[in-house]
Design an enzyme around this catalytic site. Structure first.
Site, PDB file in Angstrom:
ATOM      1  N   CYS A  70      13.657 -63.776  -7.384  1.00  0.00           N
ATOM      2  CA  CYS A  70      12.741 -63.640  -8.517  1.00  0.00           C
ATOM      3  C   CYS A  70      12.615 -62.153  -8.821  1.00  0.00           C
ATOM      4  O   CYS A  70      12.249 -61.368  -7.933  1.00  0.00           O
ATOM      5  CB  CYS A  70      11.386 -64.226  -8.129  1.00  0.00           C
ATOM      6  N   CYS A 166      15.558 -61.046 -15.048  1.00  0.00           N
ATOM      7  CA  CYS A 166      14.785 -62.203 -14.589  1.00  0.00           C
ATOM      8  C   CYS A 166      15.793 -63.303 -14.306  1.00  0.00           C
ATOM      9  O   CYS A 166      16.727 -63.513 -15.098  1.00  0.00           O
ATOM     10  CB  CYS A 166      13.804 -62.629 -15.677  1.00  0.00           C
TER      11      CYS A 166
HETATM   12  N1  DGL Z   1      12.504 -65.988 -12.195  1.00  0.00           N
HETATM   13  C1  DGL Z   1      11.378 -65.090 -12.272  1.00  0.00           C
HETATM   14  C2  DGL Z   1      11.889 -63.665 -12.391  1.00  0.00           C
HETATM   15  O1  DGL Z   1      13.048 -63.432 -12.060  1.00  0.00           O
HETATM   16  C3  DGL Z   1      10.421 -65.546 -13.322  1.00  0.00           C
HETATM   17  C4  DGL Z   1       9.064 -64.973 -13.149  1.00  0.00           C
HETATM   18  C5  DGL Z   1       7.974 -65.747 -13.864  1.00  0.00           C
HETATM   19  O2  DGL Z   1       7.636 -66.817 -13.387  1.00  0.00           O
HETATM   20  O3  DGL Z   1       7.429 -65.200 -14.851  1.00  0.00           O
HETATM   21  O4  DGL Z   1      11.194 -62.748 -12.771  1.00  0.00           O
END
Ligand code: DGL
Length: 237
Positions: A70, A166
Site C-alpha cells: 500500500c 498507489c
Molecule cells: N492501495 C492503497 C495505496 O497504495 C490505497 C490507499 C487507500 O485506501 O486510499 O495507497
C-alpha cells in the site's frame, strides 16, 4: 517463507499477483482492510490502530515478513510498529527513476501530503492527489472514470514518465493509457529484487478481508482468477 501482504483493500492484489508470478514457491497470506478503506483519507493515528491489529493477526499466522503493498502505508512506514520485519513499497524507488527529467506521480491524498516520493526520487516531480480513484475502483464504478482520469492526467501530462504511486491504480491502467501515451511505472516492479534471496518452500495462498461483499468477490476473481471460497473474513477489529 510465509509472507504477509497487506493493503487497505484490493490494490495490494496487484503486488501479490506480481510476487506470485515471480516467486511462486512461497506461502502468501493477504489481508485487505476493506472495512476501513480508503486509507488515503485517514490520519496517521487511525492507520497505526488498524495496522497494529492486522500485524497481530499476521503474527498469529506466523508469517516471516510483511510486505506493505500500500503506497499510503508505505509513505508512513516510520510510524508502523511490528514484531515482524516489514518491507515497504516506496523506499525501493530509491535512485530508480532519477535519470528521468520529470516524473508525474498519481497517489492518494495522504501519500502526497507526507512527501514520501521526494525522499526517493531526485527528478522534478509533478504530483497529483487522486482522492476519487480508490473508492471508485473498489466499488467497480467505472461510469465517470474517463472524465476523472482525464482531469488528473491533465495536471501531470507534461511529465517524461508517470509513476502510479498507489497499488490500486494498475487496475485502471487502461483508462490512464488513453490520456497518457508515454512510459507508466507501477510500484510492484521495484519491490521484486527485495525477495530475491528468500528461502523458497511450497506455494500456498490465503486471502483475508475485513469486509466482504459482492463487489469484492468480483474484483478478486477478476484480478487473481481464483476460486471464490479462498476469500475469508479476517476478524481482527
Ligand atoms: N492501495 C492503497 C495505496 O497504495 C490505497 C490507499 C487507500 O485506501 O486510499 O495507497
Amino acid at each position: 517463507m510465509c509472507i504477509g501482504v497487506i493493503d487497505s483493500g484490493i490494490g495490494g492484489l496487484t503486488v501479490l499477483k506480481s510476487l506470485i508470478k515471480n516467486y511462486p514457491n512461497h506461502e502468501y497470506i493477504y489481508f485487505g482492510d476493506t472495512l476501513h478503506i480508503p486509507y488515503g483519507e485517514k490520519n496517521i493515528n487511525e492507520l497505526k490502530y488498524y495496522t497494529d491489529k492486522i500485524f497481530k493477526f499476521l503474527e498469529s499466522k506466523q508469517v516471516d515478513l510483511i510486505i506493505i503493498a500500500c503506497g499510503t502505508l508505505s509513505s508512513n512506514i516510520e510510524y508502523l510498529k511490528s514484531n515482524i520485519p516489514l518491507i515497504d513499497i516506496i523506499s525501493p524507488l530509491k535512485n530508480k527513476l532519477d535519470n528521468y527529467h520529470s516524473v508525474g506521480i498519481m497517489a492518494t491524498p495522504l501519500s502526497i501530503k507526507t512527501n514520501a516520493f521526494q525522499k526517493y526520487i531526485k527528478s522534478k516531480l509533478n504530483l497529483v492527489s487522486c482522492p476519487l480513484l480508490v473508492p471508485l475502483i473498489e466499488n467497480r464504478d467505472y461510469q465517470n472514470m474517463d472524465n476523472i482520469i482525464e482531469e488528473y492526467i491533465n495536471k501531470i501530462k507534461d511529465s517524461e514518465v508517470i509513476l502510479l504511486g498507489c497499488t490500486h491504480y494498475p487496475l485502471i491502467i487502461d483508462y490512464i493509457k488513453k490520456y497518457y501515451d508515454k512510459k507508466i511505472f507501477t510500484l510492484d516492479e521495484f519491490i521484486l529484487p527485495k525477495l530475491k534471496n528468500l528461502k523458497e518452500t511450497k506455494y500456498n495462498l490465503q486471502l483475508y478481508f475485513s469486509k466482504i461483499d459482492e463487489n469484492l468477490r468480483k474484483n478478486v476473481a477478476n484480478i487473481l482468477n481464483i476460486d471464490d471460497n479462498l476469500i475469508k473474513f479476517g476478524d481482527v477489529f
